[in-house]
Design a protein around this motif. Structure first.
Motif, PDB file in Angstrom:
ATOM      1  N   GLU A   1       0.823  -1.211   0.000  1.00 25.15           N
ATOM      2  CA  GLU A   1       0.000   0.000   0.000  1.00 25.15           C
ATOM      3  C   GLU A   1       0.858   1.263   0.000  1.00 25.15           C
ATOM      4  O   GLU A   1       0.539   2.245  -0.679  1.00 25.15           O
ATOM      5  CB  GLU A   1      -0.941  -0.022   1.196  1.00 25.15           C
TER       6      GLU A   1
ATOM      7  N   THR B   1      -8.100   9.020  -3.871  1.00 24.67           N
ATOM      8  CA  THR B   1      -8.881   7.822  -3.575  1.00 24.67           C
ATOM      9  C   THR B   1      -8.047   6.786  -2.837  1.00 24.67           C
ATOM     10  O   THR B   1      -8.497   6.198  -1.840  1.00 24.67           O
ATOM     11  CB  THR B   1      -9.418   7.212  -4.881  1.00 24.67           C
TER      12      THR B   1
ATOM     13  N   GLU C   1      -7.181   7.776   0.888  1.00 28.22           N
ATOM     14  CA  GLU C   1      -8.301   7.629   1.802  1.00 28.22           C
ATOM     15  C   GLU C   1      -8.638   6.155   2.034  1.00 28.22           C
ATOM     16  O   GLU C   1      -8.916   5.736   3.163  1.00 28.22           O
ATOM     17  CB  GLU C   1      -9.516   8.383   1.269  1.00 28.22           C
ATOM     18  N   GLU C   2      -8.589   5.358   0.978  1.00 26.48           N
ATOM     19  CA  GLU C   2      -8.883   3.934   1.122  1.00 26.48           C
ATOM     20  C   GLU C   2      -7.822   3.238   1.976  1.00 26.48           C
ATOM     21  O   GLU C   2      -8.136   2.298   2.723  1.00 26.48           O
ATOM     22  CB  GLU C   2      -8.961   3.279  -0.257  1.00 26.48           C
ATOM     23  N   HIS C   3      -6.589   3.678   1.900  1.00 26.21           N
ATOM     24  CA  HIS C   3      -5.507   3.137   2.735  1.00 26.21           C
ATOM     25  C   HIS C   3      -5.868   3.246   4.218  1.00 26.21           C
ATOM     26  O   HIS C   3      -5.653   2.317   4.996  1.00 26.21           O
ATOM     27  CB  HIS C   3      -4.226   3.917   2.435  1.00 26.21           C
TER      28      HIS C   3
ATOM     29  N   HIS D   1      -9.059   3.723   5.467  1.00 21.72           N
ATOM     30  CA  HIS D   1     -10.295   3.014   5.781  1.00 21.72           C
ATOM     31  C   HIS D   1     -10.098   1.497   5.780  1.00 21.72           C
ATOM     32  O   HIS D   1     -10.775   0.779   6.525  1.00 21.72           O
ATOM     33  CB  HIS D   1     -11.402   3.435   4.824  1.00 21.72           C
ATOM     34  N   SER D   2      -9.150   1.002   4.988  1.00 24.63           N
ATOM     35  CA  SER D   2      -8.865  -0.436   5.032  1.00 24.63           C
ATOM     36  C   SER D   2      -8.220  -0.804   6.370  1.00 24.63           C
ATOM     37  O   SER D   2      -8.479  -1.892   6.904  1.00 24.63           O
ATOM     38  CB  SER D   2      -7.964  -0.850   3.870  1.00 24.63           C
TER      39      SER D   2
END
Length: 223
Positions: free
Chosen positions: A177, A195, A198-200, A202-203
């Protein structure tokens, strides 16, 4: 005016207590009693009190009138709040850094990713992870954004350390990541970067919540 040595002892007390919290030797939601801590650290209660005030400013502990001081908990509400804030901050930091990072910043991000790939100790990988994000925030060149990151950094460290102790996929994800984040920052691909950044976050939140929902193998599920 307080003597310099006293301030040094307070900061050292904060450092030692913080280390114990991150290592899990003082678990989340634990009470922090000044008398016991002062005896253990061999400093005055005043130094412990000042040290706890430092940790409270970091959001790592909470003091409540007549209830004392406790390490923050691992409730779903705590986790959601911290990671929601961090997601917004990381998105802004990464996209801003893509426009302002120096060649030295970019090279350091790549170097840290290489260190993550070679690291076998999850706790050390976490230190590299936090250092990676520190560079991004500094490269963004926004002092208020950096201060906002510092306000949640200790809480993020605690939650990620607990995620590691739960054994939920941290080592599998950390290098991959961060390598993608470093690549996108270097390429200046801000739309995709926003994107991914932010996903990093939330995961990581989902992994922690999933780990908390799964009891350790040596313990029966809660009834």
């Amino acid at each position: 005016m307080q003597p310099a040595q006293r301030r040094g002892l307070a900061e050292e007390a904060a450092d030692r207590i913080r280390e114990e919290i991150f290592a899990g030797r003082i678990p989340p939601a634990s009470a922090l009693r000044e008398v016991e801590l002062a005896a253990s650290l061999r400093v005055s209660r005043g130094s412990v009190r000042e040290g706890l005030a430092v940790l409270e400013r970091e959001g790592l502990v909470r003091s409540v009138w007549h209830k004392g001081t406790h390490v923050i908990g691992l409730t779903e509400s705590d986790i959601q709040e911290v990671y929601d804030v961090r997601g917004a901050l990381d998105r802004l930091a990464a996209t801003t850094a893509a426009a302002h990072a120096s060649a030295e910043d970019l090279d350091e991000l790549d170097w840290l990713v290489g260190q993550m790939a070679a690291e076998t100790a999850a706790e050390r990988a976490l230190s590299l992870d936090l250092e990676f994000h520190e560079i991004i925030y500094r490269a963004a060149g926004n002092q208020r954004l950096l201060a906002a990151w510092h306000a949640v950094r200790s809480q993020v460290h605690l939650f990620q350390a607990h995620r590691i102790r739960l054994g939920h996929d941290y080592q599998d994800r950390v290098e991959r990541e961060h390598r993608e984040l470093a690549r996108l920052i270097r390429a200046g691909q801000t739309k995709r970067l926003a994107t991914v950044a932010e996903e990093h976050v939330h995961s990581a939140r989902r992994a922690l919540l999933a780990g908390l929902a799964t009891p350790p193998e040596d313990q029966p599920p809660k009834s």
